[in-house]
Design an enzyme around this catalytic site. Structure first.
Site, short mmCIF file in Angstrom:
data_model
loop_
_atom_site.label_atom_id
_atom_site.label_comp_id
_atom_site.label_asym_id
_atom_site.label_seq_id
_atom_site.Cartn_x
_atom_site.Cartn_y
_atom_site.Cartn_z
N HIS A 58 -39.61 3.54 -23.17
CA HIS A 58 -38.27 3.21 -23.65
C HIS A 58 -37.54 2.38 -22.60
CE1 HIS A 58 -38.52 5.98 -27.02
NE2 HIS A 58 -38.89 6.95 -26.20
N CYS A 114 -32.08 1.29 -26.62
CA CYS A 114 -33.48 1.09 -26.20
C CYS A 114 -33.96 -0.17 -26.92
CB CYS A 114 -34.32 2.30 -26.61
SG CYS A 114 -36.10 2.05 -26.38
N HIS A 117 -36.67 0.18 -29.65
CA HIS A 117 -36.34 1.10 -30.75
C HIS A 117 -34.91 0.96 -31.24
CE1 HIS A 117 -39.70 2.90 -28.39
NE2 HIS A 117 -40.24 2.67 -29.57
N MET A 122 -31.96 3.91 -31.93
CA MET A 122 -31.94 4.55 -30.62
C MET A 122 -30.85 3.90 -29.76
SD MET A 122 -35.16 5.43 -28.17
CE MET A 122 -34.93 6.50 -26.75
#
Length: 129
Positions: A58, A114, A117, A122
């Site tokens: 991440h 992130c 994502h 996220m």
């Protein structure tokens, strides 16, 4: 067993000294593509540590337009802008079991995400009061 007053005092402060202090907040990245907690609230001068608990990499990347004007930009990988972080994403990845930290000096609300994502939602917020 009988403990001296000094020993009791040492034991009662050991958790503060050896563990997480009040000047830190931990945000985890569990395996379900989110930041936990989604919103961290801290005081100026405190540090947030993001810990990757998942099996995939991440990033922690600030939205450049979602941080206070006076604030220092932050991103895993040490980038100075969102554009650079996006263009060099592999250099900012946080591997499983690794962490990234940033100290927030300016009061305000900081939005972050992130990169790999972001489309899965996220995203998170740090509030510095």
């Amino acid at each position: 067993m009988r403990l001296s007053t000094a020993t009791v005092a040492t034991l009662s402060t050991a958790g503060c000294l050896g563990g997480q202090s009040s000047s830190a907040q931990t945000v985890t990245m569990p395996g379900d593509l989110r930041f936990e907690p989604k919103t961290a609230t801290i005081e100026p001068g405190e540090t947030v540590t993001w810990t990757n608990e998942s099996d995939i990499d991440h990033t922690v990347t600030a939205y450049e337009d979602e941080i206070p004007d006076e604030a220092t930009y932050f991103a895993s990988g040490g980038f100075e802008s969102e554009r650079t972080a996006r263009n060099r994403v592999t250099e900012g990845l946080i591997a499983s079991g690794e962490n990234y930290e940033h100290t927030f000096e300016e009061p305000g609300t900081y939005g972050y995400f992130c990169i790999p994502h972001e489309g899965s939602g996220m995203v998170g917020t740090v509030r510095v009061k």
